[in-house]
Design a protein around this motif. Structure first.
Motif, mmCIF file in Angstrom:
data_model
loop_
_atom_site.group_PDB
_atom_site.id
_atom_site.type_symbol
_atom_site.label_atom_id
_atom_site.label_comp_id
_atom_site.label_asym_id
_atom_site.label_seq_id
_atom_site.Cartn_x
_atom_site.Cartn_y
_atom_site.Cartn_z
ATOM 1 N N VAL A 2 0.107 7.737 -0.922
ATOM 2 C CA VAL A 2 0.118 6.322 -1.302
ATOM 3 C C VAL A 2 1.414 5.996 -2.022
ATOM 4 C CG1 VAL A 2 -1.039 4.521 -2.664
ATOM 5 C CG2 VAL A 2 -2.399 6.296 -1.520
ATOM 6 N N VAL A 3 2.054 4.896 -1.643
ATOM 7 C CA VAL A 3 3.249 4.392 -2.325
ATOM 8 C C VAL A 3 3.091 2.889 -2.519
ATOM 9 C CG1 VAL A 3 4.882 6.155 -1.540
ATOM 10 C CG2 VAL A 3 4.440 4.166 -0.096
ATOM 11 N N ARG A 4 3.691 2.382 -3.593
ATOM 12 C CA ARG A 4 3.598 0.933 -3.819
ATOM 13 C C ARG A 4 4.134 0.171 -2.620
ATOM 14 N NH1 ARG A 4 6.771 -3.232 -5.964
ATOM 15 N NH2 ARG A 4 8.514 -1.823 -6.304
ATOM 16 N N ALA A 46 -1.640 1.654 -11.771
ATOM 17 C CA ALA A 46 -2.653 0.616 -11.971
ATOM 18 C C ALA A 46 -2.761 -0.283 -10.742
ATOM 19 C CB ALA A 46 -2.317 -0.212 -13.213
ATOM 20 N N GLN A 47 -1.625 -0.597 -10.135
ATOM 21 C CA GLN A 47 -1.636 -1.413 -8.926
ATOM 22 C C GLN A 47 -2.397 -0.715 -7.804
ATOM 23 O OE1 GLN A 47 2.609 -2.212 -8.273
ATOM 24 N NE2 GLN A 47 2.134 -4.377 -8.375
ATOM 25 N N ALA A 48 -2.150 0.578 -7.648
ATOM 26 C CA ALA A 48 -2.817 1.347 -6.592
ATOM 27 C C ALA A 48 -4.324 1.376 -6.822
ATOM 28 C CB ALA A 48 -2.246 2.758 -6.530
ATOM 29 N N LEU A 106 -0.461 9.773 -5.105
ATOM 30 C CA LEU A 106 0.421 8.618 -5.309
ATOM 31 C C LEU A 106 1.808 9.124 -5.634
ATOM 32 C CD1 LEU A 106 0.979 5.539 -5.872
ATOM 33 C CD2 LEU A 106 0.397 6.034 -8.263
ATOM 34 N N TYR A 107 2.802 8.664 -4.859
ATOM 35 C CA TYR A 107 4.186 8.981 -5.209
ATOM 36 C C TYR A 107 4.830 7.731 -5.788
ATOM 37 C CZ TYR A 107 9.134 9.951 -5.123
ATOM 38 O OH TYR A 107 10.441 10.097 -5.503
ATOM 39 N N ALA A 108 5.429 7.884 -6.955
ATOM 40 C CA ALA A 108 6.096 6.767 -7.627
ATOM 41 C C ALA A 108 7.542 7.148 -7.923
ATOM 42 C CB ALA A 108 5.380 6.414 -8.924
ATOM 43 N N THR A 119 0.489 1.939 1.985
ATOM 44 C CA THR A 119 1.210 1.170 0.970
ATOM 45 C C THR A 119 0.231 0.293 0.195
ATOM 46 O OG1 THR A 119 1.662 -0.777 2.357
ATOM 47 C CG2 THR A 119 3.214 1.079 2.504
ATOM 48 N N VAL A 120 0.521 0.112 -1.086
ATOM 49 C CA VAL A 120 -0.308 -0.763 -1.917
ATOM 50 C C VAL A 120 -0.046 -2.215 -1.546
ATOM 51 C CG1 VAL A 120 -0.797 -1.510 -4.274
ATOM 52 C CG2 VAL A 120 -0.353 0.918 -3.794
ATOM 53 N N ILE A 121 1.236 -2.589 -1.486
ATOM 54 C CA ILE A 121 1.594 -3.952 -1.092
ATOM 55 C C ILE A 121 1.345 -4.120 0.405
ATOM 56 C CG2 ILE A 121 3.494 -5.604 -0.857
ATOM 57 C CD1 ILE A 121 4.706 -4.466 -3.368
ATOM 58 N N ASN A 122 0.604 -5.118 0.757
ATOM 59 C CA ASN A 122 0.263 -5.469 2.145
ATOM 60 C C ASN A 122 -0.752 -4.527 2.788
ATOM 61 O OD1 ASN A 122 2.033 -7.609 2.010
ATOM 62 N ND2 ASN A 122 3.718 -6.495 2.951
#
Length: 211
Positions: free
Chosen positions: A67-69, A22-24, A6-8, A97-100
């Motif tokens: 993985v990215v938000r 947490a979202q991921a 995960l890259y944030a 992506t987490v979103i969509n």
């Protein structure tokens, strides 16, 4: 053995690192490692220019998943985002992506799937840049409003957060209707229509309330 990283990117107005992780995980990702940059801009720095971002180029291997938000975590520039995603795909890395729940995989050989994938990359990268430009405009407008009338500057607190705004703008870009967007985000149809009518004002409200 392949791994999922995960890259944030966490700037002063973005969600926290814990929130993005947490979202991921809530979306079903099993994260093996987290790489994060704090207090950096996605507008003025490319992924390779960030202290931790550049480590991804050494860490990620064929078969790994990044993985990215959302794609705006990679950057806010159209060119930077498209170049970055295509670079990793060429290396055999799958970007998700987490979103969509978008997946960008360079393994496909089907011309139609490639065309759809590349169009999605271009659209999402353009949206990330447009949002960045809207944020800058909102910040300029907010500063001007604060100087003109500090007491009335903040106005009513938005009923949406930055994540919801991003989803609304993304769904609007894909031609979704206000009712469908409201159902997906939990926002009222009127709120969605207000965002649609003036996305810059919607972003400005978040900036004023530091959301």
């Amino acid at each position: 053995m392949s791994k999922t990283i995960l890259y944030a990117r966490v700037s002063t107005t973005d969600q926290t690192l814990d929130h993005q992780k947490a979202q991921a995980e809530a979306a079903g990702f099993v994260i093996d490692e987290v790489v994060a940059d704090h207090g950096v801009s996605g507008v003025s720095t490319t992924l390779q220019e960030r202290p931790e971002g550049k480590r991804l180029y050494d860490k990620l291997r064929h078969g790994d998943t990044l993985v990215v938000r959302w794609v705006d975590r990679l950057g806010r520039s159209y060119q930077d985002v498209t170049d970055t995603i295509r670079h990793f795909m060429r290396q055999g890395v799958v970007v998700k992506t987490v979103i969509n729940g978008m997946t960008f995989d360079g393994a496909t050989q089907d011309p139609m799937q490639e065309a759809v994938r590349d169009a999605l990359i271009a659209f999402m990268a353009a949206t990330a840049q447009a949002q960045a430009e809207a944020t800058k405009e909102a910040q300029r407008a907010g500063i001007a409003a604060a100087k003109a009338d500090p007491k009335k500057y903040r106005g009513k607190k938005p009923s949406y957060d930055r994540k919801a705004l991003g989803v609304v703008i993304d769904m609007l870009g894909r031609g979704e209707g206000a009712s469908a967007i409201g159902k997906a985000t939990g926002l009222s149809r009127q709120t969605v229509l207000r965002i649609k009518g003036d996305p810059v004002a919607a972003e400005e409200a978040l900036v004023r309330w530091r959301m």
